[in-house]
Design an enzyme around this catalytic site. Structure first.
Site, PDB file in Angstrom:
ATOM      1  N   CYS A   1       0.607  -1.096   0.129  1.00  0.00           N
ATOM      2  CA  CYS A   1       0.002  -0.213   0.013  1.00  0.00           C
ATOM      3  C   CYS A   1       0.863   1.292   0.095  1.00  0.00           C
ATOM      4  CB  CYS A   1      -0.980   0.103   1.272  1.00  0.00           C
ATOM      5  SG  CYS A   1      -0.205  -0.531   2.606  1.00  0.00           S
TER       6      CYS A   1
ATOM      7  N   HIS B   1      -2.910   6.512   4.461  1.00  0.00           N
ATOM      8  CA  HIS B   1      -1.480   6.549   4.583  1.00  0.00           C
ATOM      9  C   HIS B   1      -1.036   7.902   4.262  1.00  0.00           C
ATOM     10  CE1 HIS B   1      -1.320   2.390   5.789  1.00  0.00           C
ATOM     11  NE2 HIS B   1      -0.778   2.230   4.805  1.00  0.00           N
TER      12      HIS B   1
END
Lengths: 347, 347
Positions: free
Chosen positions: B130, B250
């Protein structure tokens, strides 16, 4: 025989002021008399110091009559208004705001890095920004032996750096989110700025207002103060400053490139392990590394996650953590006061 | 006439699996039949897809009979056990675990960066980590025009990357701390590792276990995967990965040095503003920058805080944010599936 000093603490009722009093007590600074000063609003409050109840007084120019040492932490505008008044009356001012940090006549001091610069003071001594102090203090022992060409830092900063209302906002907001309630940000990222954002369960890449070059003031403080403290205008320094939902304890992801060949991660660890004021916490096999949650209330700067860069042999990465209210503010100010005594500069 | 495909989703009951199903539905992937697979433990659960209730089945080698496309997200060991079984039965596997990412026979794909590499697949295609995906996708348009020599990233990663038990731990711990109760960390930073630390109101510089060189696996994934996706073993890449008390989204503080002269911050902004899949959020005068809290549920990668380095004219700093479950996982996997269709690779 040790001389004792008449000390004033301006901003005594704030988060940093409280830590200044704790630190003066804990490290047993030689105090003859202690005067607690604040804004008009907080005047009249009672604070107990070494078993004696003291009343906080409103700070005025004449408050500094007879004071030898004044620790200022009541905001930049208060420092600008009162520092020269205190100096005029014979006090040495250790100022914890950004008011005078970049004045060329004002030394900007982290004692373990540039204590010698105290000798050039003209009454006012500036305490650097919290995020700068822990970084330069951790890097100084390495720089002394291997030089320092380049420094890139990304910060993970605690809300207590923005004052007690920011702490309250973080906890209130956290509870509201846990309870499925609406939130209404009013303080962070910068209380005086136009917009406010969620801090709970978030990461906000703004600390202090923006400057014209796209860096924030906090980032420019880290850049400019580091160069001033390290007395090297040619060093390459860059910073990205980010506020996190952490109460106290600034963490920093730091990349450096040293000047001389021959440093490796083990050598770097040994240098830091031997440095005063630094605790090395670096053992991946034991998952040992510094954590903000462990730093609260501690004087030391914690360093770990030390790795040599995989491509640049003079490049190193590390994770630096400290209590932003202690080494980042109150403790460093009191350490400056001790240095003044040691160097015979506090009469 | 568009062909429709027999699709299987393995790990359908997990956080990423759920997002895969949402994304297949939302982007209207041409599905003839859909089979939901999981471990024995989750088999029997019911999931509604496009109004139809489907029962999750236990994944076995024979589950993949007649399947054209299998999206895997049930952990590395499951992928290792079942991917070749699926391929043997004629399926193309898009694998969202780290099991095959660094295999030289397996393309590692972010469609807007290296879609062409799909042509060399041997049945298995890997979806990157990710934190890697959002970074390489944001940097690719810049790199295309100006080259890329050096990259240093510090991450601010959400707990949902560690699964739903990590999300629960973060929220439970937050409430315990707010209520003044003791906490008992059991999951983070890494559920299988020896020690567990407080994640609420903290920043933990460990994601995944440590490797022998002092970097964590997460950091080595970012380093190795970036070089593989960008097809440049000589690029200098370094990463420090940090887990935060953020549910989803994130954030990354990224420093790059480009190869060619002539780039400035405005040009960089224009390049990113024109890039598909990227939303530029960069206006300091309006305090506009990407926030994890705004990224949740969005497909795009958000980029802001773009600044030219003050010392290195080819150096640039930026802040890159994305939903780690979408572009960081499920969305990228489904985009790979669309690319396979577009390139005529899905028969």
């Amino acid at each position: 025989m040790t001389k004792n000093y008449n000390v004033a603490v301006l901003g005594a009722t704030g988060a940093v002021g409280e830590q200044m009093l704790n630190t003066l007590d804990r490290l047993d600074f030689p105090i003859a008399s202690l005067k607690l000063l604040s804004s008009k609003r907080s005047a009249g409050k009672k604070i107990t110091f070494k078993g004696e109840e003291l009343t906080v007084e409103e700070a005025k120019p004449e408050s500094f009559e007879g004071i030898d040492l004044a620790l200022f932490s009541a905001g930049g505008s208060v420092s600008k208004a009162l520092a020269s008044e205190a100096v005029k009356r014979g006090a040495i001012v250790v100022d914890n705001t950004s008011a005078f940090r970049m004045d060329k006549d004002v030394p900007l001091i982290v004692p373990e890095v540039n204590e010698h610069a105290l000798k050039e003071h003209n009454g006012i001594i500036a305490n650097p920004n919290c995020s700068t102090i822990q970084m330069v203090a951790a890097l100084a022992p390495v720089r002394e032996r291997f030089g320092l060409n380049k420094l890139i830092v990304s910060t993970y900063q605690a809300v207590s750096g923005a004052g007690s209302e920011a702490i309250d906002e973080m906890y209130d907001q956290s509870r509201q989110i846990l309870d499925g309630q609406e939130i209404d940000p009013q303080v962070l990222p910068v209380s005086g700025d136009k917009k406010h954002y969620q801090i709970a369960f978030n990461a906000v890449p703004q600390i202090d207002v923006f400057t014209d070059n796209g860096f924030t003031f906090e980032e420019m403080k880290m850049i400019n103060e580091t160069k001033k403290i390290m007395e090297d205008e040619n060093m390459s320094v860059a910073a990205t400053c980010v506020r996190l939902p952490v109460e106290t304890g600034h963490s920093e992801s730091v990349y450096i490139e040293v000047e001389k060949e021959g440093l490796d991660a083990d050598k770097l660890r040994r240098i830091l392990a031997d440095a005063p004021g630094i605790t090395l916490q670096d053992d991946p096999s034991q998952q040992l590394y510094p954590l903000a949650s462990d730093s609260k209330g501690k004087d030391d700067i914690f360093v770990g996650r030390i790795r040599q860069d995989l491509d640049e042999k003079n490049g190193f990465h590390m994770w630096i953590v400290a209590d932003n209210l202690l080494k980042g503010a109150a403790l460093n100010s009191v350490q400056i006061a001790f240095s003044l005594v040691k160097l015979g500069l506090l009469k």
